[in-house]
Design a protein around this motif. Sequence first.
Motif, PDB file in Angstrom:
ATOM      1  N   SER A 106      38.065  54.981  45.230  1.00  0.00           N
ATOM      2  CA  SER A 106      38.571  54.147  44.330  1.00  0.00           C
ATOM      3  C   SER A 106      37.429  53.485  43.673  1.00  0.00           C
ATOM      4  CB  SER A 106      39.366  53.056  44.788  1.00  0.00           C
ATOM      5  OG  SER A 106      40.717  53.603  44.918  1.00  0.00           O
ATOM      6  N   LYS A 311      45.297  54.591  42.879  1.00  0.00           N
ATOM      7  CA  LYS A 311      45.249  54.183  41.330  1.00  0.00           C
ATOM      8  C   LYS A 311      45.000  52.583  40.982  1.00  0.00           C
ATOM      9  CE  LYS A 311      47.775  58.519  40.020  1.00  0.00           C
ATOM     10  NZ  LYS A 311      49.101  59.051  39.451  1.00  0.00           N
ATOM     11  N   SER A 312      45.787  52.086  41.745  1.00  0.00           N
ATOM     12  CA  SER A 312      46.155  50.558  41.496  1.00  0.00           C
ATOM     13  C   SER A 312      44.706  49.844  42.253  1.00  0.00           C
ATOM     14  CB  SER A 312      47.061  50.014  42.126  1.00  0.00           C
ATOM     15  OG  SER A 312      47.042  49.948  43.585  1.00  0.00           O
ATOM     16  N   THR A 314      41.699  51.365  42.027  1.00  0.00           N
ATOM     17  CA  THR A 314      40.787  51.889  40.961  1.00  0.00           C
ATOM     18  C   THR A 314      40.514  51.014  40.003  1.00  0.00           C
ATOM     19  OG1 THR A 314      41.019  54.197  41.888  1.00  0.00           O
ATOM     20  CG2 THR A 314      39.928  53.717  39.538  1.00  0.00           C
ATOM     21  N   GLU A 315      41.925  50.753  39.505  1.00  0.00           N
ATOM     22  CA  GLU A 315      42.036  49.775  38.215  1.00  0.00           C
ATOM     23  C   GLU A 315      41.321  48.194  38.630  1.00  0.00           C
ATOM     24  OE1 GLU A 315      45.810  49.518  37.111  1.00  0.00           O
ATOM     25  OE2 GLU A 315      46.126  51.876  36.355  1.00  0.00           O
ATOM     26  N   ARG A 316      41.921  47.860  40.033  1.00  0.00           N
ATOM     27  CA  ARG A 316      41.226  46.429  40.372  1.00  0.00           C
ATOM     28  C   ARG A 316      39.624  46.543  40.448  1.00  0.00           C
ATOM     29  NH1 ARG A 316      39.739  44.179  45.106  1.00  0.00           N
ATOM     30  NH2 ARG A 316      40.341  42.070  45.390  1.00  0.00           N
ATOM     31  N   SER A 319      37.590  46.291  37.151  1.00  0.00           N
ATOM     32  CA  SER A 319      37.476  45.202  36.465  1.00  0.00           C
ATOM     33  C   SER A 319      36.164  44.479  37.121  1.00  0.00           C
ATOM     34  CB  SER A 319      38.686  44.517  36.456  1.00  0.00           C
ATOM     35  OG  SER A 319      39.170  44.153  38.013  1.00  0.00           O
TER      36      SER A 319
END
Length: 329
Positions: A106, A311-312, A314-316, A319
């Motif tokens: 991630s 996926k989640s 990776t988004e975190r 940021s």
Amino acid sequence: MILQNKRTLLSGVMAFGVMIATGWTAPATAADDWPSKPVTIVVGFSAGGPTDVVARILAERLTEKFKQSFLVDNRAGASGGVAATLVKRAAPDGYTLMFGSSSTLSIIPLLQKTPYDSIHDFTPISLVASYPYFLVVPAASPMKSLDELLAQGRKPSAQLSYASAGSGAVNHLAGEWFKRDAGINAVHVPYKGDSAAVTDLVAGRIDFAFLAGAVALPQVKAGKLRILASASARSGLGGEGMPTLGDRFKGFAAEPWNGLMAPAGLPQPIVTKLNAAVVEIMARKDVVERLASLEQYPMTGTPQQFTNHIKSQTERWASVIKASNIKID
């Protein structure tokens, strides 16, 4: 037509009877035969680190369950990228697996071009465990509390140093995130795995680090390191009275995770068999207690939940990387 159908049915029944009489059985599925030889679990970090420790606990139990050897193969480098590339190219037959980590799956793909795709090049089997990092300093450090570290790091002339398991590792990002939120001056010193950083940290050549309990606690008990805070969003981890960075700095949480994967294309029956085994093993009382002694916690689920978590997360971390302007040299 009816007579012909009857003859066809009769012929089929007679043929089946002959097969039974001669000992014929239906061919075994891939899951029925697997594993018929040793299985290798590739770990992308050095022996003794938090990912390696949990991988070995799981490998021991899988060996017991399937009566076949599950061997850990440490291939440290590129924050797990060396191992990921090796496993990506392996045959999807269930005999080469990867103990993937949050940094490998991630984070690193956000910071540089990788020879693997975390979602498409692997078959997710199950998440396994997660753990909080702890902010630690050498036992001989003059910084004996979180407040003292902050005061020292905020001095205009200060330039503390902190260690990580490698550029792009979760504790690298945690260090940069901490620097930004705490307003301190500190330079990053990457190593090939957490355990490799401990030697310099214990010797006082490094000022602080974010380390997993599996690495930090033995050194703390030996009087060589001191824990200043838990890098968790949850209070109460690390013992009574332990400061929690998530309480001090809103939203701060450095809690890596790991999971079992295989090359893309692993037959579904083997995926199902392995997933059930991992979920069962990580729920065992002896395993839960062993992990708790290392400040690690079971975290399992379905293969789809594993994919969703990648996926989640990776988004975190994307940021965090953007806000902290993190780059790999």
